[in-house]
Design a protein around this motif. Structure first.
Motif, mmCIF file in Angstrom:
data_model
loop_
_atom_site.group_PDB
_atom_site.id
_atom_site.type_symbol
_atom_site.label_atom_id
_atom_site.label_comp_id
_atom_site.label_asym_id
_atom_site.label_seq_id
_atom_site.Cartn_x
_atom_site.Cartn_y
_atom_site.Cartn_z
ATOM 1 N N ARG A 1 47.710 1.022 30.411
ATOM 2 C CA ARG A 1 47.485 -0.054 29.430
ATOM 3 C C ARG A 1 46.089 0.016 28.812
ATOM 4 N NH1 ARG A 1 47.453 -3.087 26.407
ATOM 5 N NH2 ARG A 1 47.632 -5.297 26.896
ATOM 6 N N SER B 1 64.509 -17.406 30.855
ATOM 7 C CA SER B 1 63.299 -17.856 31.554
ATOM 8 C C SER B 1 62.951 -19.313 31.302
ATOM 9 C CB SER B 1 62.126 -16.980 31.142
ATOM 10 O OG SER B 1 62.437 -15.637 31.394
ATOM 11 N N PHE C 1 67.995 -4.957 30.871
ATOM 12 C CA PHE C 1 67.875 -6.408 30.728
ATOM 13 C C PHE C 1 67.709 -6.812 29.277
ATOM 14 C CE2 PHE C 1 63.462 -7.121 29.533
ATOM 15 C CZ PHE C 1 62.839 -5.929 29.896
ATOM 16 N N HIS D 1 60.474 -15.976 40.058
ATOM 17 C CA HIS D 1 60.096 -15.622 38.690
ATOM 18 C C HIS D 1 59.260 -14.345 38.808
ATOM 19 C CE1 HIS D 1 59.075 -17.441 34.445
ATOM 20 N NE2 HIS D 1 59.634 -16.256 34.382
ATOM 21 N N ALA E 1 60.442 -2.581 29.378
ATOM 22 C CA ALA E 1 60.637 -2.976 27.973
ATOM 23 C C ALA E 1 60.169 -4.423 27.904
ATOM 24 C CB ALA E 1 62.110 -2.853 27.586
ATOM 25 N N ASP E 2 60.519 -5.140 26.856
ATOM 26 C CA ASP E 2 60.224 -6.576 26.817
ATOM 27 C C ASP E 2 61.394 -7.295 26.173
ATOM 28 O OD1 ASP E 2 57.814 -8.532 27.320
ATOM 29 O OD2 ASP E 2 58.820 -9.189 25.495
ATOM 30 N N ILE E 3 61.592 -8.551 26.561
ATOM 31 C CA ILE E 3 62.732 -9.291 26.011
ATOM 32 C C ILE E 3 62.631 -9.467 24.491
ATOM 33 C CG2 ILE E 3 63.286 -10.556 28.133
ATOM 34 C CD1 ILE E 3 62.001 -13.057 26.754
ATOM 35 N N TYR F 1 49.440 0.894 36.354
ATOM 36 C CA TYR F 1 49.850 0.330 35.063
ATOM 37 C C TYR F 1 48.616 0.046 34.206
ATOM 38 C CZ TYR F 1 51.664 -2.768 31.469
ATOM 39 O OH TYR F 1 51.969 -3.333 30.252
ATOM 40 N N TYR G 1 61.149 -18.619 21.521
ATOM 41 C CA TYR G 1 59.975 -17.867 21.028
ATOM 42 C C TYR G 1 59.932 -17.828 19.505
ATOM 43 C CZ TYR G 1 58.379 -16.272 25.563
ATOM 44 O OH TYR G 1 57.876 -16.241 26.827
ATOM 45 N N ARG H 1 59.435 -8.339 36.982
ATOM 46 C CA ARG H 1 58.126 -7.878 36.489
ATOM 47 C C ARG H 1 57.422 -7.006 37.526
ATOM 48 N NH1 ARG H 1 56.896 -11.362 31.976
ATOM 49 N NH2 ARG H 1 55.111 -10.041 31.609
ATOM 50 N N GLN H 2 58.213 -6.097 38.175
ATOM 51 C CA GLN H 2 57.596 -5.266 39.222
ATOM 52 C C GLN H 2 56.664 -4.212 38.651
ATOM 53 O OE1 GLN H 2 61.003 -3.988 41.461
ATOM 54 N NE2 GLN H 2 61.512 -2.260 40.165
ATOM 55 N N ALA H 3 56.792 -3.876 37.362
ATOM 56 C CA ALA H 3 55.802 -3.012 36.716
ATOM 57 C C ALA H 3 54.899 -3.925 35.895
ATOM 58 C CB ALA H 3 56.494 -2.003 35.810
ATOM 59 N N ARG I 1 50.571 -5.591 35.194
ATOM 60 C CA ARG I 1 49.107 -5.534 35.333
ATOM 61 C C ARG I 1 48.575 -5.662 36.749
ATOM 62 N NH1 ARG I 1 48.297 -9.909 30.857
ATOM 63 N NH2 ARG I 1 50.150 -10.491 32.027
HETATM 64 O O1 CP3 Z 1 58.959 -4.275 35.644
HETATM 65 C C1 CP3 Z 1 59.188 -5.186 34.834
HETATM 66 O O2 CP3 Z 1 59.991 -6.087 35.098
HETATM 67 C C2 CP3 Z 1 58.435 -5.190 33.553
HETATM 68 C C3 CP3 Z 1 59.255 -5.160 32.316
HETATM 69 C C4 CP3 Z 1 59.224 -6.493 31.588
HETATM 70 C C5 CP3 Z 1 58.223 -6.905 30.670
HETATM 71 N N1 CP3 Z 1 58.603 -8.097 30.136
HETATM 72 C C6 CP3 Z 1 57.003 -6.162 30.287
HETATM 73 C C7 CP3 Z 1 55.813 -6.971 29.912
HETATM 74 C C8 CP3 Z 1 60.186 -7.484 31.663
HETATM 75 C C9 CP3 Z 1 61.429 -7.566 32.537
HETATM 76 C C10 CP3 Z 1 59.777 -8.496 30.729
HETATM 77 C C11 CP3 Z 1 60.573 -9.698 30.475
HETATM 78 C C12 CP3 Z 1 59.962 -10.814 29.741
HETATM 79 N N2 CP3 Z 1 59.096 -10.761 28.690
HETATM 80 C C13 CP3 Z 1 60.298 -12.149 29.967
HETATM 81 C C14 CP3 Z 1 61.316 -12.627 30.966
HETATM 82 C C15 CP3 Z 1 60.719 -12.637 32.328
HETATM 83 C C16 CP3 Z 1 59.787 -13.761 32.548
HETATM 84 O O3 CP3 Z 1 58.648 -13.478 32.947
HETATM 85 O O4 CP3 Z 1 60.204 -14.913 32.344
HETATM 86 C C17 CP3 Z 1 59.550 -12.932 29.073
HETATM 87 C C18 CP3 Z 1 59.573 -14.439 28.975
HETATM 88 C C19 CP3 Z 1 58.811 -12.043 28.258
HETATM 89 C C20 CP3 Z 1 57.932 -12.397 27.125
HETATM 90 C C21 CP3 Z 1 56.542 -11.985 27.396
HETATM 91 N N3 CP3 Z 1 56.115 -10.668 27.393
HETATM 92 C C22 CP3 Z 1 55.436 -12.815 27.681
HETATM 93 C C23 CP3 Z 1 55.486 -14.323 27.805
HETATM 94 C C24 CP3 Z 1 54.348 -11.968 27.839
HETATM 95 C C25 CP3 Z 1 52.921 -12.388 28.039
HETATM 96 C C26 CP3 Z 1 52.707 -12.902 29.393
HETATM 97 C C27 CP3 Z 1 52.217 -11.819 30.282
HETATM 98 O O5 CP3 Z 1 52.742 -11.687 31.407
HETATM 99 O O6 CP3 Z 1 51.268 -11.175 29.875
HETATM 100 C C28 CP3 Z 1 54.795 -10.634 27.703
HETATM 101 C C29 CP3 Z 1 54.007 -9.418 27.845
HETATM 102 C C30 CP3 Z 1 54.476 -8.406 28.835
HETATM 103 N N4 CP3 Z 1 55.743 -7.929 28.933
HETATM 104 C C31 CP3 Z 1 53.682 -7.733 29.804
HETATM 105 C C32 CP3 Z 1 54.506 -6.824 30.467
HETATM 106 C C33 CP3 Z 1 54.115 -5.833 31.526
HETATM 107 C C34 CP3 Z 1 52.190 -7.941 30.042
HETATM 108 C C35 CP3 Z 1 51.479 -7.497 28.818
HETATM 109 C C36 CP3 Z 1 50.504 -6.401 28.989
HETATM 110 O O7 CP3 Z 1 50.657 -5.419 29.705
HETATM 111 O O8 CP3 Z 1 49.532 -6.544 28.271
#
Ligand code: CP3
Length: 363
Positions: free
Chosen positions: A40, A209, A144, A323, A75-77, A36, A154, A27-29, A31
């Protein structure tokens, strides 16, 4: 595009010595970065993902700002669930919401598993191509996907969960439905990762996760075969794979049995203990507690050094958190950790890189 074979990240995946220990952050990219948040403020998460130019720009933000050794696709999972027929949105402050949760056999039967990701997720593949072009071989790009269990949790729970009651109820009450669902998810995830690799992703990470919700035996019976189906897919053998889970210290060997060139571990167990469980023939990624990035700088440094000492300069360690980075994290601390890892291992590596693992763990 000429790729430097010397990428320290790819060398570590192959358990070859590198000039310094490579580092990137899950999650290096996100909030915690002002760049970012600026994007957003104008677009939702899904809008960013669906516009490859924006997703590529966000992927590059931490690369430019932190000096990390790998980029990870933005992207997102949950994205591959959309072409399967799942409707979802991200609610402010509460995370993902699944609008049509999957609870019964009939719900599983109607899920599509022939999603043709090159077309249905073309925007992800285009992001991969754009980022590869922009990186121009400087550092590798990680693609990923979510692992079948984490995605199942989920869609069954309807969102995030604490006890995974509905998920485990399906396992225990309706095992045939569970296995049908996991089979479909494994097929979609494997197709999705194979398309990312065909589009230019150089490494594939599988995020399990929430696997730590499971007992050793339930992981082995209900999850391992499906993660293995993904990680051992012949279309992924051309790239290193990273198999990551949290809370999985009790079944690291099962994770290894499921596959992965690199095993990603969380912060709960010491890195050297985890590596001993896994054995010396697999690379390891981790394992600083993400909350440690909010500690005073000297405390962070102590913890970073501790992990590096536990790795004793052995080839095959990729520094990461246990994590993802949390939104409250100061960017300067993240940057400082990159420098600490590079500086510390540049000066200590000569002492240890010729040791065997057996000698090294006795240090
Ligand atoms: O640089 C990166 O790694 C970002 C890319 C990325 C995102 N999601 C973008 C995102 C990656 C690798 C993920 C993976 C992801 N998504 C996982 C596995 C990693 C982990 O943290 O366990 C999971 C479980 C998700 C599902 C998910 N997406 C959740 C639970 C949430 C809400 C929690 C949160 O952090 O806000 C998201 C939203 C999400 N995905 C955000 C980002 C940048 C934040 C939402 C936003 O910008 O509003």
């Amino acid at each position: 595009m000429a790729e430097p074979v010397t990428s320290r990240f790819l060398r570590a995946c192959a358990m070859q010595p590198a000039d310094v220990t490579p580092i990137w952050f899950m999650r290096q990219a996100g909030r915690y970065m002002p760049e970012y948040r600026a994007i957003r403020a104008r677009y939702t998460l899904l809008e960013i993902c669906r516009q490859p130019e924006l997703a590529a720009e966000v992927t590059m933000q931490p690369v430019k700002s932190l000096g990390v050794d790998a980029a990870i696709l933005f992207a997102d999972i949950l994205l591959p669930l959309i072409p399967m027929g799942i409707r979802l949105h991200f609610a402010e402050g509460e995370g993902p919401v699944i609008e049509n949760p999957v609870r019964t056999e009939a719900d599983v039967v109607v899920l599509r598993d022939d999603v043709a990701p090159m077309e249905s997720l073309a925007y992800v593949m285009e992001t991969v191509r754009l980022v590869r072009r922009e990186l121009a071989g400087r550092i590798p790009l990680i693609g990923f996907a979510g692992a079948p269990f984490t995605l199942a949790s989920y869609i069954i729970e309807g969102g995030s969960s604490r006890n995974y009651v509905k998920t485990k109820q399906m396992m225990y009450h309706a095992p045939d439905t569970w296995h049908m669902l996991m089979g479909k998810l494994a097929r979609v995830v494997a197709d999705y990762l194979a398309c990312q690799v065909a589009s230019g992703a150089q490494v594939a990470q599988l995020f399990d996760s929430w696997a730590g919700a499971l007992s050793h035996d339930d992981y082995t019976a209900y999850v391992l075969p499906y993660s293995r189906a993904v990680l051992c897919d012949p279309r992924l053998t051309s790239v290193p794979t990273i198999h990551f889970a949290t809370g999985a210290s009790a079944f690291l060997q099962q994770m290894k049995a499921a596959g992965g060139t690199v095993i990603g571990v969380d912060w709960r167990a010491p890195l050297d203990w985890a590596w001993r469980q896994l054995g010396a023939d697999v690379a390891i990624q981790g394992n600083l507690d993400p909350v440690a990035l909010l500690a005073p700088r000297d405390e962070i440094e102590k913890r970073v050094r501790r992990i590096l000492q536990q790795a004793v300069g052995r080839p095959g360690h990729i520094f990461n958190l246990g994590h993802g980075i949390l939104p409250e994290t100061p960017v300067d601390n993240v940057r400082a950790v990159v420098d600490m890892v590079h500086e510390y291992t540049a000066t200590t590596r000569d002492l240890t890189q010729n040791l065997t693992f057996k000698e090294a763990i006795q240090l």
